[in-house]
Design an enzyme around this catalytic site. Structure first.
Site, PDB file in Angstrom:
ATOM      1  N   GLY A  75      -5.524  -5.259  14.920  1.00 13.63           N
ATOM      2  CA  GLY A  75      -4.339  -5.075  15.749  1.00 13.63           C
ATOM      3  C   GLY A  75      -3.088  -4.768  14.967  1.00 13.63           C
ATOM      4  O   GLY A  75      -1.980  -5.089  15.407  1.00 13.63           O
ATOM      5  N   GLY A  76      -3.247  -4.149  13.808  1.00 16.54           N
ATOM      6  CA  GLY A  76      -2.096  -3.810  12.981  1.00 16.54           C
ATOM      7  C   GLY A  76      -1.260  -2.692  13.585  1.00 16.54           C
ATOM      8  O   GLY A  76      -1.631  -2.078  14.588  1.00 16.54           O
ATOM      9  N   ARG A  77      -0.143  -2.426  12.939  1.00 17.43           N
ATOM     10  CA  ARG A  77       0.785  -1.407  13.426  1.00 17.43           C
ATOM     11  C   ARG A  77       0.258  -0.023  13.033  1.00 17.43           C
ATOM     12  O   ARG A  77       0.179   0.312  11.849  1.00 17.43           O
ATOM     13  CB  ARG A  77       2.163  -1.653  12.819  1.00 17.43           C
ATOM     14  CG  ARG A  77       3.237  -0.692  13.309  1.00 17.43           C
ATOM     15  CD  ARG A  77       4.595  -1.135  12.772  1.00 17.43           C
ATOM     16  NE  ARG A  77       5.652  -0.300  13.282  1.00 17.43           N
ATOM     17  CZ  ARG A  77       6.136   0.774  12.631  1.00 17.43           C
ATOM     18  NH1 ARG A  77       5.636   1.120  11.456  1.00 17.43           N
ATOM     19  NH2 ARG A  77       7.121   1.483  13.149  1.00 17.43           N
ATOM     20  N   ARG A  92      -3.524  -6.386  -2.784  1.00 18.20           N
ATOM     21  CA  ARG A  92      -3.540  -7.235  -1.603  1.00 18.20           C
ATOM     22  C   ARG A  92      -4.092  -8.620  -1.929  1.00 18.20           C
ATOM     23  O   ARG A  92      -4.826  -8.807  -2.910  1.00 18.20           O
ATOM     24  CB  ARG A  92      -4.378  -6.588  -0.507  1.00 18.20           C
ATOM     25  CG  ARG A  92      -5.793  -6.273  -0.939  1.00 18.20           C
ATOM     26  CD  ARG A  92      -6.527  -5.379   0.053  1.00 18.20           C
ATOM     27  NE  ARG A  92      -7.876  -5.063  -0.423  1.00 18.20           N
ATOM     28  CZ  ARG A  92      -8.162  -4.025  -1.191  1.00 18.20           C
ATOM     29  NH1 ARG A  92      -7.205  -3.183  -1.568  1.00 18.20           N
ATOM     30  NH2 ARG A  92      -9.405  -3.804  -1.591  1.00 18.20           N
ATOM     31  N   SER A 136       0.850  -1.186   0.000  1.00 20.56           N
ATOM     32  CA  SER A 136       0.000   0.000   0.000  1.00 20.56           C
ATOM     33  C   SER A 136       0.884   1.234   0.000  1.00 20.56           C
ATOM     34  O   SER A 136       1.900   1.268   0.711  1.00 20.56           O
ATOM     35  CB  SER A 136      -0.907   0.013   1.235  1.00 20.56           C
ATOM     36  OG  SER A 136      -1.776   1.125   1.218  1.00 20.56           O
ATOM     37  N   HIS A 176      -2.409   7.226  -4.791  1.00 25.02           N
ATOM     38  CA  HIS A 176      -2.575   6.093  -3.878  1.00 25.02           C
ATOM     39  C   HIS A 176      -2.658   4.816  -4.707  1.00 25.02           C
ATOM     40  O   HIS A 176      -3.250   4.796  -5.787  1.00 25.02           O
ATOM     41  CB  HIS A 176      -3.853   6.259  -3.061  1.00 25.02           C
ATOM     42  CG  HIS A 176      -4.363   4.975  -2.462  1.00 25.02           C
ATOM     43  ND1 HIS A 176      -5.416   4.275  -2.994  1.00 25.02           N
ATOM     44  CD2 HIS A 176      -3.933   4.262  -1.389  1.00 25.02           C
ATOM     45  CE1 HIS A 176      -5.634   3.186  -2.268  1.00 25.02           C
ATOM     46  NE2 HIS A 176      -4.751   3.156  -1.294  1.00 25.02           N
ATOM     47  N   HIS A 198     -20.268  12.071   3.565  1.00 20.97           N
ATOM     48  CA  HIS A 198     -20.522  13.187   4.478  1.00 20.97           C
ATOM     49  C   HIS A 198     -20.292  14.540   3.817  1.00 20.97           C
ATOM     50  O   HIS A 198     -20.743  15.567   4.320  1.00 20.97           O
ATOM     51  CB  HIS A 198     -19.653  13.053   5.731  1.00 20.97           C
ATOM     52  CG  HIS A 198     -18.196  13.256   5.505  1.00 20.97           C
ATOM     53  ND1 HIS A 198     -17.425  12.414   4.745  1.00 20.97           N
ATOM     54  CD2 HIS A 198     -17.345  14.227   5.948  1.00 20.97           C
ATOM     55  CE1 HIS A 198     -16.180  12.838   4.727  1.00 20.97           C
ATOM     56  NE2 HIS A 198     -16.099  13.936   5.444  1.00 20.97           N
ATOM     57  N   ASN A 225      -2.844   0.292  -3.982  1.00 23.36           N
ATOM     58  CA  ASN A 225      -2.888  -0.800  -3.022  1.00 23.36           C
ATOM     59  C   ASN A 225      -3.212  -2.075  -3.774  1.00 23.36           C
ATOM     60  O   ASN A 225      -4.126  -2.091  -4.591  1.00 23.36           O
ATOM     61  CB  ASN A 225      -3.953  -0.525  -1.953  1.00 23.36           C
ATOM     62  CG  ASN A 225      -4.196  -1.726  -1.055  1.00 23.36           C
ATOM     63  OD1 ASN A 225      -5.017  -2.583  -1.365  1.00 23.36           O
ATOM     64  ND2 ASN A 225      -3.482  -1.769   0.037  1.00 23.36           N
ATOM     65  N   HIS A 245      -6.141   7.481 -16.795  1.00 21.80           N
ATOM     66  CA  HIS A 245      -7.162   6.481 -17.102  1.00 21.80           C
ATOM     67  C   HIS A 245      -6.769   5.607 -18.294  1.00 21.80           C
ATOM     68  O   HIS A 245      -7.221   4.450 -18.372  1.00 21.80           O
ATOM     69  CB  HIS A 245      -8.511   7.148 -17.298  1.00 21.80           C
ATOM     70  CG  HIS A 245      -9.176   7.476 -16.001  1.00 21.80           C
ATOM     71  ND1 HIS A 245      -9.917   6.553 -15.301  1.00 21.80           N
ATOM     72  CD2 HIS A 245      -9.180   8.608 -15.252  1.00 21.80           C
ATOM     73  CE1 HIS A 245     -10.364   7.098 -14.178  1.00 21.80           C
ATOM     74  NE2 HIS A 245      -9.927   8.352 -14.132  1.00 21.80           N
TER      75      HIS A 245
END
Length: 307
Positions: free
Chosen positions: A260-262, A112, A94, A108, A177, A110, A147
Site C-alpha cells: 500500500g505504498g505511495r 534499506r 532509493s 540506481h 524474459h 538503494n 567497480h
C-alpha cells in the site's frame, strides 16, 4: 547479536538523502530537487525529491520512506513465512538518476532496513541494498571505476564480500524474459544480519557513502559528449528495458505496491521518456552492438586490478 537501533538508521538515511541531492544539484548546475512530503494511511510516510529537465539530469528521483504496519504483504512473507503475524517497519533511501546525454549512464542505488517484532519473541531485522549502473554506450574506464568504488565499499568487511555481492547483483539485475543484463552491475545484498547490528549498519553506511564517489566522476566525464538522433533513440530504446525490469521483476517495486505504498514515489524510478521497437537488432560492428557484447554480460571488471 546487538539490539537494532531504528532511530540511528533513520537519521543516517535522511542525512544521506540530503547529501546526494545537494551534490547532484551541483553537477546539474541549474535544476533543483522539489520535495514532497507524504503520509501513508496504513502507517508511516516519507519525503520524495524529484529533479526534472536539467541540462545534465533529465530526471532524478531520491526518495526516503519509513513505513510500518501490522501485517506484511505477500511479497515479504512468501520467502519468510516466519514473519507472518508480526508488526513491522521498513525504511530506506532509493534513487534513480536518468541523465539527458546518452553517453552518461543511468544509475540506481538503494539502502534499506527492515524490522519485524512480536511480543515475547526476538526481533527479526536485516539490512539490504546496493547500487548498479546502466550505460547506453559503454566505456571500460567507467566500468572499472564503478567497480573499484564498489570494491572499496566492501574491503573493510572482508575479501569475499565484494565478489559475493557483485555476483548477487549480476544475478538480480538479469532480465529472464530477455535473457539480458540490465547493465554492468555493482553491488546487491539483502537479509544482512549475521554480523550483528553495528557491523551490518556500518556496511550499509559504507555502501551508501560510496555511491557518489562511484557515479559523479562518470557523470562529469560523459554529460558533455556530443550526440545525435541515433544515440538519443538508442538511449530511449534501452530505457524501455529499464521499465520492463522495474515493473516485471524488481522486488522493491512489488513490495511497495503490495504494502500500500505511495505509487508516485514507488514509480519515480521510471524514466520520463522511453520507447519500444519490435524486433530491433543493432548493426554489426556498431557501438550499440558493442554494448550488448561487452557490457551487458557479467564480467570481472577488476580482474588483475591492484589499485
Amino acid at each position: 547479536m546487538s539490539h537494532p537501533d531504528p532511530s540511528a538508521v533513520r537519521q543516517y538515511l535522511l542525512e544521506l538523502q540530503d547529501r546526494i541531492c545537494a551534490e547532484l544539484e551541483e553537477d546539474d548546475g541549474e535544476a533543483r530537487f522539489q520535495e514532497e512530503l507524504w503520509d501513508r494511511e496504513q502507517g508511516g510516510g516519507g519525503r520524495s525529491r524529484i529533479l526534472r529537465d536539467g541540462p545534465v539530469l533529465e530526471q532524478g528521483g531520491v526518495g526516503f520512506s519509513h513505513v510500518f504496519g501490522e501485517t506484511l504483504p505477500p511479497a515479504a512473507t512468501a520467502q519468510r513465512p516466519e514473519l507472518a503475524g508480526r508488526g513491522w517497519q521498513a525504511m530506506g533511501v532509493s534513487l534513480v538518476i536518468h541523465p539527458r546525454n546518452p553517453y552518461a549512464p543511468t544509475s540506481h542505488a538503494n539502502i534499506r532496513f527492515f524490522l519485524a517484532e512480536k511480543q515475547g519473541e526476538p526481533a527479526v531485522w536485516w539490512f539490504g541494498g546496493g547500487f548498479d549502473l546502466t550505460p547506453y554506450y559503454g566505456f571500460d574506464e567507467d566500468a572499472v571505476h564503478w567497480h573499484r568504488e564498489a570494491r572499496a565499499a566492501c574491503d573493510p568487511f572482508g575479501d569475499q564480500v565484494y565478489p559475493r555481492y557483485k555476483h548477487w547483483c549480476d544475478e538480480y539485475f538479469h532480465m529472464p524474459h530477455r535473457d539480458e543484463q540490465r547493465g554492468i552491475g555493482g553491488l546487491f545484498f539483502d537479509d544482512l544480519n549475521d554480523w550483528g547490528f553495528e557491523r551490518s549498519f556500518a556496511f550499509m553506511r559504507s555502501v551508501g557513502d560510496h555511491f557518489l564517489p562511484a557515479y559523479r566522476p562518470i557523470l562529469q566525464r560523459r554529460h558533455g559528449t556530443p550526440y545525435g538522433e541515433r544515440e538519443r533513440n538508442f538511449q530511449l530504446y534501452r530505457r524501455g528495458r529499464y521499465v520492463e525490469f522495474n515493473l516485471l521483476w524488481d522486488r522493491g517495486t512489488k513490495f511497495g505496491i503490495q504494502s500500500g505504498g505511495r505509487t508516485e514515489s514507488i514509480l519515480m524510478s521510471l524514466p520520463p521518456l522511453a520507447r519500444w521497437e519490435y524486433g530491433w537488432t543493432p548493426e554489426p560492428g556498431s557501438e550499440e552492438e558493442r554494448l550488448y557484447q561487452r557490457f551487458l554480460q557479467p564480467r570481472d571488471w577488476l580482474a588483475g586490478d591492484t589499485v
